[in-house]
Design an enzyme around this catalytic site. Structure first.
Site, short mmCIF file in Angstrom:
data_model
loop_
_atom_site.label_atom_id
_atom_site.label_comp_id
_atom_site.label_asym_id
_atom_site.label_seq_id
_atom_site.Cartn_x
_atom_site.Cartn_y
_atom_site.Cartn_z
N ARG A 154 0.86 -1.18 0.00
CA ARG A 154 0.00 0.00 0.00
C ARG A 154 0.89 1.23 0.00
NH1 ARG A 154 -5.14 -0.43 -1.35
NH2 ARG A 154 -5.96 1.07 0.17
N ARG A 184 -6.73 9.41 7.94
CA ARG A 184 -6.21 10.19 9.07
C ARG A 184 -6.05 11.65 8.67
NH1 ARG A 184 -1.10 6.73 11.38
NH2 ARG A 184 -0.36 6.97 9.25
C1 LIG Z 1 2.73 7.22 7.23
C2 LIG Z 1 3.73 6.42 8.03
C3 LIG Z 1 3.84 6.64 9.38
C4 LIG Z 1 4.79 5.93 10.13
N1 LIG Z 1 4.88 6.19 11.46
C5 LIG Z 1 5.81 5.55 12.19
C6 LIG Z 1 5.97 5.84 13.57
O1 LIG Z 1 5.25 6.65 14.15
N2 LIG Z 1 6.93 5.18 14.26
C7 LIG Z 1 7.74 4.26 13.66
O2 LIG Z 1 8.61 3.71 14.33
N3 LIG Z 1 7.62 3.96 12.35
C8 LIG Z 1 6.67 4.58 11.59
N4 LIG Z 1 6.55 4.29 10.27
C9 LIG Z 1 7.41 3.24 9.71
C10 LIG Z 1 8.79 3.77 9.28
O3 LIG Z 1 8.61 4.82 8.36
C11 LIG Z 1 9.54 2.60 8.65
O4 LIG Z 1 9.74 1.61 9.64
C12 LIG Z 1 10.91 3.02 8.14
O5 LIG Z 1 10.85 4.12 7.27
C13 LIG Z 1 11.49 1.85 7.36
O6 LIG Z 1 12.82 2.17 6.97
P1 LIG Z 1 13.46 1.45 5.72
O7 LIG Z 1 14.81 2.03 5.54
O8 LIG Z 1 13.31 -0.02 5.86
O9 LIG Z 1 12.53 1.80 4.48
P2 LIG Z 1 12.15 3.18 3.83
O10 LIG Z 1 12.18 4.29 4.83
O11 LIG Z 1 10.87 2.91 3.08
O12 LIG Z 1 13.34 3.43 2.81
C14 LIG Z 1 13.49 2.70 1.62
C15 LIG Z 1 14.03 3.70 0.60
O13 LIG Z 1 14.46 3.00 -0.56
C16 LIG Z 1 14.15 3.79 -1.68
N5 LIG Z 1 14.14 2.91 -2.86
C17 LIG Z 1 13.23 1.98 -3.21
N6 LIG Z 1 13.60 1.37 -4.35
C18 LIG Z 1 14.78 1.92 -4.73
C19 LIG Z 1 15.67 1.72 -5.84
N7 LIG Z 1 15.44 0.79 -6.78
N8 LIG Z 1 16.77 2.48 -5.91
C20 LIG Z 1 17.05 3.40 -4.95
N9 LIG Z 1 16.26 3.63 -3.88
C21 LIG Z 1 15.14 2.91 -3.77
C22 LIG Z 1 12.78 4.37 -1.34
O14 LIG Z 1 12.52 5.51 -2.13
C23 LIG Z 1 12.98 4.71 0.13
O15 LIG Z 1 13.49 6.00 0.30
C24 LIG Z 1 5.61 4.98 9.49
C25 LIG Z 1 5.48 4.74 8.13
C26 LIG Z 1 4.55 5.45 7.39
C27 LIG Z 1 4.44 5.18 5.91
#
Ligand SMILES: Cc1cc2nc3c(=O)[nH]c(=O)nc-3n(C[C@H](O)[C@H](O)[C@H](O)COP(=O)(O)OP(=O)(O)OC[C@H]3O[C@@H](n4cnc5c(N)ncnc54)[C@H](O)[C@@H]3O)c2cc1C
Length: 286
Positions: A154, A184
């Site tokens: 999503r 929200r």
């Molecule tokens: C609306 C919302 C509210 C949230 N609130 C909370 C909260 O209150 N507390 C909490 O602890 N967590 C919260 N989260 C969860 C938190 O955002 C995630 O746990 C965290 O961002 C995950 O980190 P990540 O590095 O795994 O992934 P992401 O932050 O999703 O980073 C992955 C990155 O990879 C990039 N990417 C994808 N494919 C490629 C590609 N082929 N080449 C280069 N780059 C690429 C994407 O653009 C993205 O920037 C929330 C999430 C959302 C969506």
């Protein structure tokens, strides 16, 4: 939200003490469900039909774009139900926001002579030849060119409205009713409740199925996804020069602190494995 003593008393028109509320919810809860198999069963077992329908059914359906029955139990397990007036979303001992915000934290971490940052650079497999190892936090299915089909996610989009003063009076307001499309509204200035702001911005949040080109936020992990996921994990385990991490890389619905913790662990395991000549870690998938 989360549901607490205040919610229970207000919703049922009662003046329960914590103990009375707990007893009351025990009666409301569906005790015939022994081992909940999905989100809905977990909710019914946990809080009963009235609270579930009022607060979770519509919200969950809008947010995830499917019936709550199709969703795994683990999604609801993240949310507490309290018999006190504590309305914190999380039960963590420490909660906070960095003094200068997340952007500054990340900027400072990246400000290191061994780190080069390339923005607007989609990751491609051909880049791997330049590096000893890849720590991949993009989507797991995309890494393998979606060869078993795409996993479902999503995404969200927002409409922003600028105003004066105060609109919501708090940072987040959930809309569980199916009568409105949004899920929200957020007024971010209230996260910094110790500061005064004259103006405000309110974001109304909408959820939709992620399509090509969308930012992927929530791995759905429906029954279909699970079969594909296990095929991708099998491939991932054979990738010796890549470790998979984060929400997208391991296709799990993780909070920020878990992603950070696991990423640090993975980096440490990688360092020790290299030093001791052991097989390198692949990532945590369950
Ligand atoms: C609306 C919302 C509210 C949230 N609130 C909370 C909260 O209150 N507390 C909490 O602890 N967590 C919260 N989260 C969860 C938190 O955002 C995630 O746990 C965290 O961002 C995950 O980190 P990540 O590095 O795994 O992934 P992401 O932050 O999703 O980073 C992955 C990155 O990879 C990039 N990417 C994808 N494919 C490629 C590609 N082929 N080449 C280069 N780059 C690429 C994407 O653009 C993205 O920037 C929330 C999430 C959302 C969506």
């Amino acid at each position: 939200l989360p549901i607490n003593l205040h919610t229970i008393n207000q919703f049922f028109g009662k003046k329960f003490s914590p103990k009375e509320a707990e007893e009351f919810i025990k009666i409301k809860a569906d005790s015939s469900i022994e081992n909940p198999k999905n989100f809905e069963e977990q909710a019914l077992k946990f809080m009963g039909a009235e609270l579930y329908k009022a607060f979770f059914y519509g919200y969950t359906k809008k947010h995830w774009g499917c019936e709550p029955k199709e969703l795994p139990v683990s999604i609801l397990k993240r949310l507490p139900l309290r018999f006190s007036y504590n309305d914190n979303y999380y039960s963590s001992t420490y909660q906070g926001i960095p003094v200068d915000g997340y952007t500054k934290i990340v900027e400072r971490m990246l400000d290191h002579s061994s780190i080069d940052v390339s923005l607007d650079t989609p990751w491609e497999k051909s880049m791997q030849t330049e590096f000893a190892h890849t720590f991949y936090s993009g989507p797991l299915d995309a890494y393998f060119d979606d060869q078993f089909g795409s996993l479902s996610y999503r995404t969200l989009y927002w409409e922003a409205v600028r105003d004066n003063g105060d609109v919501l009076g708090h940072p987040a307001h959930n809309f569980p009713s199916l009568d409105v499309k949004h899920t929200r509204r957020r007024e971010h200035k209230h996260y910094e409740y110790w500061r005064e702001f004259e103006k405000t911005i309110v974001f109304t949040e909408f959820s939709k199925e992620a399509e090509k080109g969308d930012e992927l936020y929530y791995p759905k992990r429906l029954a279909n996804d699970k079969t594909r996921l296990s095929d991708y994990i099998t491939l991932a385990k054979n990738e010796e020069k890549t470790s998979f991490m984060g929400r997208l890389g391991t296709y799990r619905y993780l909070d920020m602190h878990r992603v950070i913790e696991e990423s640090l662990q993975l980096a440490n395991e990688w360092i020790s494995a290299q030093a001791e000549g052991c097989p390198l870690p692949i990532g945590k998938f369950s």
